[in-house]
Enzyme design. Structure first.
Site, PDB file in Angstrom:
ATOM      1  CB  CYS A 103      50.521  37.172  31.908  1.00 21.25           C
ATOM      2  SG  CYS A 103      50.153  35.942  30.742  1.00 21.25           S
ATOM      3  CB  SER A 158      44.214  31.590  33.293  1.00 24.60           C
ATOM      4  OG  SER A 158      45.166  31.113  34.217  1.00 24.60           O
ATOM      5  CB  CYS A 184      55.145  42.734  27.576  1.00 26.59           C
ATOM      6  SG  CYS A 184      53.903  41.702  28.336  1.00 26.59           S
ATOM      7  CD  GLU A 193      42.026  41.316  44.267  1.00 30.18           C
ATOM      8  OE1 GLU A 193      40.878  41.678  44.135  1.00 30.18           O
ATOM      9  OE2 GLU A 193      42.992  42.003  43.874  1.00 30.18           O
ATOM     10  CE  LYS A 231      52.669  42.149  34.967  1.00 29.75           C
ATOM     11  NZ  LYS A 231      52.813  42.101  33.525  1.00 29.75           N
ATOM     12  CD  GLU A 269      47.808  31.171  31.438  1.00 35.08           C
ATOM     13  OE1 GLU A 269      48.012  31.963  32.371  1.00 35.08           O
ATOM     14  OE2 GLU A 269      47.884  31.476  30.244  1.00 35.08           O
ATOM     15  CD  GLU A 315      43.419  28.074  35.111  1.00 38.22           C
ATOM     16  OE1 GLU A 315      44.511  28.686  35.121  1.00 38.22           O
ATOM     17  OE2 GLU A 315      42.328  28.623  35.356  1.00 38.22           O
ATOM     18  CD  GLU A 334      49.455  41.923  38.187  1.00 38.18           C
ATOM     19  OE1 GLU A 334      50.549  42.321  37.739  1.00 38.18           O
ATOM     20  OE2 GLU A 334      48.933  40.844  37.858  1.00 38.18           O
TER      21      GLU A 334
END
Ligand SMILES: Cc1cc2nc3c(=O)[nH]c(=O)nc-3n(C[C@H](O)[C@H](O)[C@H](O)COP(=O)(O)O)c2cc1C
Ligand code: SF4
Ligand code: SF4
Ligand code: SF4
Ligand code: SF4
Ligand code: FES
Lengths: 387, 593
Positions: free
Chosen positions: B307, B327, B523, B374, B366, B280, B283, B369
């Protein structure tokens, strides 16, 4: 307690005097003086809760706020009540004048009529009158404009804080009080919410003077009141009476000769059995009413009457608070269970206790008043509920 | 100051204090259900009612402010009667099958019912005639209306903290309920799966979808190699479920417990957190170069972090026009999953089809996710099962492990290495801080100019934080950044994220880099963390995270030796071909309702 003789009067529907002259007269006076006169007149709100109108205006006047609002509560959802509709149909001008007076006194520049959804048919005429009034007020030098808002069709939206939530585009759920609307109302600003009839009364006081007004009614219940009379009666309809008469006199005048009970104040009011007619005074010292008087003769099943009220409440509770949401269901299901012998008659005593809890612990007046009809009917007509 | 008495004990408190808070000051506990420290006052459950001498009605102590000379009774006959009735009413509308309920043992309603000994049911059972439904459509959340007491904590959470409004009150009277948009299944609405509503639901009406059986079955299957990764925020909160006070770090005990549960390898998401920083950070620098040197107008700045899967789903629904700004890095969990079934499998000589990859997360989003289509770049579902901190605690209890007595153990040596930079991913501002520690050094060759590497301006619990640093002393290849004021913003809690993105959209704020975490506090306040949650607990967890960082021998992601190794052996370079294949992803615009 002294009761008045029942006497019919005619102030509310009497033709209006020149409204701009009246407003100018009040504008030439000291605001605080008018508030004192209003307090002295003894006028209490006609929407049910019976708060001193002059005091409400005083609190709103003293409240700090860059904007303030006046709201006329025309939600009239109490079953069996239709007097606000009659006022708005016949003498809406007086309501608008009362709102303008209020705006002037408390320092508000905007007023709204919150009109019951079912009364939409009144809207075109009201809108026209409001537009004209806005012009007249401007010419008279009073910065106050009137607008119309529509109710959502829920009974609870007549409760002033639910009404405000609904006007703000939210779900009509009553707020916590305090704070009260006079300090934290519409859009968080100081707001006066008064009933349609209350505004008319303020105009009458401005017209005839508070001393003249004080001659009507009793010490605790000044003035006159519109009653919506329905049920098993000789005469049905809207009647203007001086406050403070005994229920016995009332029944004599309006009953069909076979009256066994009167529900004073609609679903949220009390049921008075024949044996208590004499001692019961209609007014704030006895049983107050928003205007609904429903007369039952001996052919009526009081179980059905109660069943209907409870069914109404379990539907019309906003559902947010526990005592009211679940309590209404339990009261209704409870009398059904007793009727069907699924629970003993003594279960009614548990339900009376529950109704007390609802009275003390519910968030708003709706849940707090379910116990009125319940306890008064169960206590006075227990056999009819059980058998 | 206001003077009053509560149960005849005088107390003086500040004006505006509620009766409830005043009572707490006197160590008098008043029960509550709809009240929650993180939320606005609802005053709807009414279990907190108290008697004010002289008043006919009882007062909701959570909602009513104190007044001079008030006399409050919290346990009078009238109060007790009402409170007991109210609890019984709630139970009469409640499917109280506690022994079968996921929240058994950690349920505020159950506690109250217990306290008031509501043994034989007083009122009629209303449950049979209600047609309650259980919504299991979401991979993250289960909504069971038969357990709902309509306190609206979830509604307030979703609106006030998250700005999502996936849940709302529908109907009135006896039919009033908590509903999604048009009562659609949860997986079809704007819900971000953040789980914040779960953390605040006092009952079992909102709970995580649990995957306990699936994970146990994988562990019991001898043909499977079960690899587990643990997110940074789990280690500072797990202890709360297992007898420790909030703020206790239990990293070593957690590792030991995971081995005893039978996981074949115990690895650390921190490793891929460090990797995320490499990817990242690179990036960001690449985007800046394109913008500043190549004047490429297509490059999307500000770049936001990626994230937090709750944030990803939120932006997909709410600001889809900003998806190019996100990102392309996968979250550390998903990077880990992709590597476990490729790099790790190769190194360990295991057939990836035999690997079951499990992650322990502070997060319910999560779970969703991991199931996104993907997220199958390894050729398999990269992460098979996601457990929350709470589920891990359940497993530890089920296995009869005496957690408090465990000796500390270390993560496996391979994909188990981490740095302080990775640990602070668990706190709001942490990704920003970790990225700055590394990016600054790439660009200048020197450490970030903050004492002891602690970039304090990006820390703390303020909803939106801003920071800027002027870059100085660049190496020749980064000279285009010399003198550039790098502007950063950090938001946690999606309501704050919404506000921040709206400001960006309206052109009121200009940034280069934005960190967003869906959950309050980051988190550490995730939707999978131990219940209860409140500002004080989150603060303690944050302190534990920063203490863990300070205690680490290595505190910069690019210095993680395993990270250097994986680039050398497997990935090549940050943003390289292999990285793109395994560590980066794309997003999809979704409907706004
Ligand atoms: C459930 C409920 C419904 C109510 N409906 C009305 C109504 O329809 N009209 C009304 O004027 N007041 C209604 N009220 C009373 C209002 O809350 C408020 O007290 C009143 O509008 C104040 O005006 P007043 O002081 O002039 O009576 C209702 C109260 C409750 C609790
Ligand atoms: S008393 Fe009834 S109507 Fe009033 S807030 Fe409670 S549930 Fe709503
Ligand atoms: S939600 Fe609580 S009270 Fe209800 S069944 Fe589950 S544990 Fe029992
Ligand atoms: S789902 Fe939970 S938080 Fe939401 S209203 Fe029901 S009990 Fe309260
Ligand atoms: S999981 Fe998050 S977004 Fe979904 S309903 Fe709960 S609070 Fe709202
Ligand atoms: S905690 Fe006060 S009303 Fe619910």
């Amino acid at each position: 307690m002294e009761s008045n003789k029942l006497s019919r009067v005619d102030y509310i529907f009497r033709p209006e005097s020149n409204r701009i002259d009246l407003i100018k007269k009040i504008m030439s006076k000291d605001k605080d003086d008018f508030i004192l006169e209003l307090i002295d007149s003894g006028l209490k709100g006609r929407g049910g809760a019976g708060f001193l109108t002059g005091l409400k205006w005083k609190l709103a006047k003293e409240a700090q706020g860059d904007k303030k609002y006046v709201i006329c509560n025309a939600d009239e959802g109490e079953p069996g009540t239709f007097k606000d509709r009659e006022i708005l149909d016949r003498v809406a001008g007086k309501v608008l004048t009362g709102m303008a007076l209020c705006g002037y006194i408390v320092g508000a520049n905007e007023g709204f009529i919150y009109l019951r959804a079912e009364y939409r048919f009144l809207a075109p005429k009201l809108q026209q009158m409001m537009d004209a009034m806005n012009q007249e007020l401007k010419t008279a030098g009073l910065d106050f404009t009137l607008a119309l808002r529509f109710g959502s069709g829920a009974y609870v939206c007549g409760e002033e804080t639910a009404l405000i939530e609904s006007m703000e585009g939210k779900r009509g759920e009553p707020r916590n009080k305090p704070p009260f609307p006079v300090t934290d109302g519409y859009l968080g600003k100081p707001t006066v919410v008064n009933n349609v009839e209350t505004f008319v009364n303020t105009v009458i006081i401005a017209e005839i003077g508070y001393q003249e007004y004080k001659k009507l009614g009793t010490d605790s219940s000044r003035g006159m009141k519109l009653f919506s009379i329905s049920g098993d009666c000789a005469k049905e309809g809207i009647f203007e009476l001086e406050l403070g008469m005994s229920l016995a006199d009332f029944v004599e005048e309006f009953g069909d000769g076979d009256t066994k009970a009167v529900q004073v104040g609609g679903a949220s009011g009390f049921c008075v059995p024949r044996k208590k007619f004499k001692e019961t005074i209609i007014g704030f010292e006895g049983i107050p009413t928003g205007g609904s008087m429903k007369i039952f003769n001996s052919s009526r099943s009081m179980y059905n009457v109660l069943h209907n009220y409870l069914d109404f409440f379990q539907e019309e509770s906003c559902g947010q608070c526990t005592p009211c949401r679940v309590g209404c269901q339990q009261l209704l299901k409870g009398i059904m269970a007793v009727k069907r012998r699924e629970r003993p008659a003594t279960y009614l005593d548990e339900l009376v206790k529950l109704a007390e809890t609802m009275r003390y612990a519910s968030k708003c007046g709706l849940g707090q008043s379910v116990g009125n009809a319940f306890v008064s009917i169960v206590e006075n007509f227990r056999e009819e509920i059980v058998y | 100051m206001i003077n009053l008495t509560i149960n005849n004990i005088p107390v003086t408190v500040e004006e505006g204090t509620t009766i409830l808070a005043a009572a707490r000051k006197l160590n008098i506990r008043i029960p509550t259900l709809c009240y929650h420290e993180d939320l606005c006052i609802a005053g709807n459950c009414r279990v907190c009612v108290v008697e004010q001498v002289g008043m006919r009605t009882l007062q909701a102590s959570c909602a009513v402010p104190v007044r001079e000379n008030m006399q409050i009774l919290t346990n009078s006959m009238k109060v007790r009667q009402a409170r007991k009735n109210i609890i019984e009413l709630l139970l009469s509308e409640h499917n109280a099958d506690c022994t079968k309920c996921y929240k058994n043992g950690n349920c505020e309603l159950q506690d109250l019912a217990n306290e008031y000994r509501t043994g034989n049911q007083m009122y009629l059972d209303l449950v049979p005639e209600k047609h309650f439904t259980i919504d299991q459509s979401s991979p993250s959340i289960m909504k069971d209306d038969s357990k709902c007491i309509r306190c609206q904590r979830c509604v307030r959470t979703c609106a006030e903290l998250q700005g999502v409004n996936a849940l709302a009150v529908a109907n009135k009277g006896h039919e009033m309920k908590i509903s999604s948009f048009y009562d659609k299944p949860m997986h079809e609405v704007v819900c971000t799966n953040c789980g914040q509503c779960i953390n605040r639901c006092p009952t079992g009406a909102l709970v995580e979808r649990n995957y306990l059986d699936e994970v146990w079955n994988a562990i019991y299957d001898p043909s499977k190699h079960v690899a587990v990764q643990t997110a940074p925020a789990v280690r500072v909160a797990l202890g709360e479920e297992l007898g420790f006070d909030p703020g206790e770090r239990v990293t070593g005990k957690m590792v030991a417990a995971l081995r005893r549960l039978g996981f074949n390898s115990v690895l650390d998401t921190d490793f891929t957190a460090d990797l995320t920083i490499m990817e990242e950070g690179t990036e960001l620098l690449t985007r800046l170069k394109k913008a500043l040197v190549d004047n490429d107008e297509k490059v999307a700045i500000p770049m936001t972090t990626s994230c937090s899967p709750g944030w990803i789903k939120f932006i997909e629904h709410t600001f889809p026009e900003y998806l190019p700004n996100v990102s392309t890095c996968k979250s550390p969990q998903q990077m880990f999953g992709a590597l476990v079934k490729t790099y790790y499998a190769q190194r360990k000589n295991i057939n990836p089809k035999d690997i079951v990859s499990v992650s322990i997360m502070p997060c319910t989003a999560k779970k969703y996710e991991a199931q996104r289509p993907e997220m199958r770049d390894s050729g398999y579902q990269d992460v098979d099962y996601v457990l929350t901190t709470r589920e891990l605690a359940i497993m530890i209890k089920q296995a009869g492990i005496e957690f408090m007595k465990l000796e500390d153990e270390e993560y496996d040596r391979f994909m188990g290495d981490s740095t302080g930079a990775a640990v602070i991913f668990g706190a709001t501002g942490g990704v920003m801080e970790a990225a700055l520690r590394t990016a600054w050094e790439i660009v200048t060759g020197k450490e970030v100019p903050f004492e002891n590497l602690n970039i304090t301006p990006v820390r703390g619990m303020e909803g939106i934080k801003e920071a800027s640093v002027t870059i100085a002393g660049t190496k020749p290849e980064w000279s285009f950044l010399e003198g550039v004021e790098l502007k950063c913003a950090i938001a946690h809690g999606l309501a704050n994220a919404r506000e921040l993105m709206q400001a960006v959209k309206d052109g009121k704020a200009v940034y280069h880099f934005i960190e967003v975490m869906a959950c309050p506090g980051g988190c550490l306040g995730g939707g999978g963390q131990p219940i209860p949650t409140n500002p004080e607990i989150r603060q303690k967890r944050a302190e534990a995270i920063y203490a863990e960082d300070e205690g680490m021998p290595i505190r910069k992601s690019h210095e993680n030796p395993e990270v250097a190794q994986i680039y050398q052996e497997f990935l090549g370079e940050p943003l390289g071909h292999k990285s793109h294949e395994l560590l980066h992803t794309h997003y999809k615009a979704r409907k706004r309702y």
